[in-house]
Design an enzyme around this catalytic site. Structure first.
Site, PDB file in Angstrom:
ATOM      1  N   CYS A  89     -25.586  10.225 -21.403  1.00 11.63           N
ATOM      2  CA  CYS A  89     -26.943  10.681 -21.711  1.00 11.63           C
ATOM      3  C   CYS A  89     -27.161  10.716 -23.231  1.00 11.63           C
ATOM      4  CB  CYS A  89     -27.216  12.027 -21.037  1.00 11.63           C
ATOM      5  SG  CYS A  89     -28.986  12.389 -20.864  1.00 11.63           S
ATOM      6  N   HIS A 175     -25.818  11.092 -15.303  1.00 13.24           N
ATOM      7  CA  HIS A 175     -24.694  12.028 -15.364  1.00 13.24           C
ATOM      8  C   HIS A 175     -23.742  11.830 -14.193  1.00 13.24           C
ATOM      9  CE1 HIS A 175     -26.118  14.520 -18.726  1.00 13.24           C
ATOM     10  NE2 HIS A 175     -27.324  14.221 -18.281  1.00 13.24           N
ATOM     11  N   GLU A 177     -20.582  12.636 -14.565  1.00  8.38           N
ATOM     12  CA  GLU A 177     -19.583  13.682 -14.740  1.00  8.38           C
ATOM     13  C   GLU A 177     -19.980  15.020 -14.131  1.00  8.38           C
ATOM     14  OE1 GLU A 177     -22.517  15.137 -17.528  1.00  8.38           O
ATOM     15  OE2 GLU A 177     -21.993  13.185 -16.718  1.00  8.38           O
TER      16      GLU A 177
END
Length: 231
Positions: A89, A175, A177
């Site tokens: 990001c 995202h 993660e």
């Protein structure tokens, strides 16, 4: 042999998430550099892997947030040295900017779980496990794909969702993660942004429950493949 990972963290709840236990299993020693400790070029060059995480500011906000300039310079030094970098990001936007690509606000937002369309190159890349899997989006800015990079994914509103340079640089607008079991931290931490964008946190919460487990499995495959290419 123990290897070192440095993660640049801009807000406490946007951490390594699902990636951290994978790194630990592979023998990496993880440390965080929060923005209260401006990163130097020397610090960015030292670890075996650098991960630049997300945050609610823009790459171009250097007047309001001067640390962004030093951070971009440190990332540029690492990129110039050909050392592995993962950007997520804001992190991907900083990597793109460090490579000379434009990063700008779009005037719109993409927040919540939604599918990607992988490019032909993306389907042959480490992102292949994401084909047809809704991922977590949380952005309003857009990066241009740096010169020499390969565009890997898109959505209707944001045509540049991921890029890579060789095996060692991976930039993700979305995202992978984020741990869906910790989504409440995101909903509280970004409450003002959600309200401003007219996004119902109940929808994001429900979608995390539905899509989170499948995304977590796909994300692990992506991260494992990328780490395999950098060891």
């Amino acid at each position: 042999m123990t290897r070192d990972v440095l993660a640049i963290r801009h807000v406490p709840f946007e951490d390594l998430g699902l990636l951290e236990p994978l790194l630990t299993t592979r023998g990496y020693r993880t440390s965080y550099r929060d923005i209260v400790e401006p990163i130097t070029q020397e610090a960015a060059l030292a670890p075996d892997l650098l991960v630049v995480l997300g945050g609610p500011v823009g790459v171009y906000d250097t007047g309001a947030y001067p640390f962004l300039k030093a951070e971009q310079q440190a990332i540029a030094a690492r990129l110039h040295a050909g050392r592995p970098v993962l950007g997520v990001c804001l992190g991907a936007q900083l990597v793109a900017a460090a490579l000379g690509a434009d990063v700008a606000p779009t005037g719109r937002t993409e927040i919540g779980y939604g599918p990607l369309t992988l490019t032909d190159e993306g389907r042959g890349s480490v992102l292949a496990p994401l084909d047809g899997v809704p991922v977590l989006h949380w952005h309003g800015d857009q990066f241009a794909v740096p010169v020499g990079a390969v565009r890997l994914a898109e959505t209707p509103g944001f045509p540049n969702q991921a890029f890579s340079i060789g095996a060692h640089v991976l930039g993700l607008q979305f995202h992978l993660e984020a741990d869906h079991t910790q989504i409440e931290r995101w909903l509280v931490g970004h409450a003002h942004e959600l309200a401003g964008a007219g996004v119902d946190p109940n929808r994001v919460r429900a979608d995390a429950e539905v899509h989170g487990p499948r995304l977590a499995d796909a994300a692990r495959h992506v991260f494992e493949a990328w780490l395999d290419g950098n060891e």
